[in-house]
Scaffold this active site. Structure first.
Site, PDB file in Angstrom:
ATOM      1  CB  SER A 102      -0.921   0.005   1.230  1.00 55.44           C
ATOM      2  OG  SER A 102      -0.164  -0.180   2.413  1.00 55.44           O
ATOM      3  CG  HIS A 123      -2.819  -0.800  -2.957  1.00 57.01           C
ATOM      4  ND1 HIS A 123      -3.084   0.527  -2.660  1.00 57.01           N
ATOM      5  CD2 HIS A 123      -3.064  -1.499  -1.813  1.00 57.01           C
ATOM      6  CE1 HIS A 123      -3.460   0.616  -1.406  1.00 57.01           C
ATOM      7  NE2 HIS A 123      -3.456  -0.592  -0.866  1.00 57.01           N
ATOM      8  CD  GLU A 183      -3.721   3.494  -5.037  1.00 58.79           C
ATOM      9  OE1 GLU A 183      -3.774   4.731  -5.017  1.00 58.79           O
ATOM     10  OE2 GLU A 183      -3.083   2.843  -4.188  1.00 58.79           O
ATOM     11  CG  ASN A 218      -2.980   4.061   1.705  1.00 53.47           C
ATOM     12  OD1 ASN A 218      -4.055   4.225   2.262  1.00 53.47           O
ATOM     13  ND2 ASN A 218      -2.530   2.860   1.389  1.00 53.47           N
TER      14      ASN A 218
END
Length: 291
Positions: free
Chosen positions: A119, A140, A152, A190
């Site tokens: 991540s 991800h 992702e 993130n």
């Protein structure tokens, strides 16, 4: 590049979720973990999750049985030898991931793709620890995988175009939406989400509001489905700290400094839901704020 056999390294929450959606999409799935007990627990978890979908009318009993028939689990790394793509879904620790690649790569067929569910960590740097950087990339998935729509995709500097296209087609076949990120610390989701959570922890640390006040404010004032501290507990405070540290180290900007209170909770072993305590105490019938 046909990806029919999917290997998953790591029998934790993310590995279970990736196996779940892949088997429902018709892929043969091999879960690998060093701990055979974790493998069995993962298979039981997937069975339970699929059974709940049947009970809720989301899938048929036949679909459940078909999916389960496609999933195998093992503590023998050699069972990954026939996989077309192997997705590493281990803990967010670069040293652990590097050890996994050193262990897994020698048994993979030369044309197999290797992906990481990291991540936050550098795809280019992780790829350099493998024997196939051209066939390595970040895929991800969001947590929980069966529920969250987004994946992702992140290319390293060496990732070739056929690898990217094959990964994109694989994700689309799972009925997931793709967003493509450049290989910068924490990627897109993130990079935006974790500093917000970190700021909520600073807001608690500085006494601006209580746990309940902060989460209520963001649920009702910003229309978030879950308060940031509740979300941090769901993600895992150790994972939150790891991602903030990657951002802080990788971008060298003080705005990404992990809140000292987050560090203290992790040092105490209060990691959120998975440990029973975080910003909430989950050991009773109803979660209770710890501050």
């Amino acid at each position: 590049m046909a990806l029919n056999n999917i290997g998953i390294v790591g029998a934790g929450q993310m590995g279970c979720g990736i196996a779940h959606v892949s088997s429902l999409a018709g892929y043969k799935v091999q879960i690998y973990d060093l701990d055979p007990d974790r493998v069995q627990a993962a298979l039981a978890t997937i069975n339970g999750t699929l059974s709940r979908l049947v009970s809720g009318g989301k899938i048929s009993e036949k679909e459940r049985n078909d999916a389960l028939s496609k999933i195998s689990g093992s503590a023998d790394v050699n069972d990954l030898a026939a996989m077309d793509i192997v997705i590493e879904a281990a803990t967010e620790d670069e040293s652990v991931k590097r050890k996994i690649y050193a262990h897994v790569c020698p048994v993979l067929k030369p044309e197999a793709l290797l992906a990481t569910n990291t991540s936050s960590l550098s795809i280019t740097r992780l790829a350099s620890a493998t024997d196939r950087p051209e066939r390595f990339m970040g895929i991800h998935f969001m947590n929980p995988v069966p529920v969250m729509k987004l994946v992702e995709l992140v290319r390293g500097i060496a990732t070739d175009e056929p690898t990217f296209r094959a990964a994109k087609e694989f994700v689309a076949s799972l009925d997931k939406a793709v967003t493509v990120s450049e290989d910068f610390p924490a990627f897109i989701v993130n990079r935006i989400l974790l500093p917000m959570i970190n700021e909520a922890i600073y807001t608690l640390y500085e006494g601006v509001g209580s746990v309940d006040a902060i989460d209520t404010a963001m649920r009702l004032g910003a229309n978030h489905p879950m308060g940031p501290l509740q979300l941090a507990d769901f993600i895992g405070l150790d994972t939150c700290l790891s991602i903030m540290q990657v951002l802080y180290d990788g971008l060298a900007d003080s705005k990404y400094r992990p809140c000292p209170l987050l560090v203290k909770y992790v040092e105490a072993g209060w990691l959120g839901r998975k440990s029973g305590r975080g910003f909430y105490d989950y050991r009773g019938d109803v979660p209770v704020p710890t501050r």
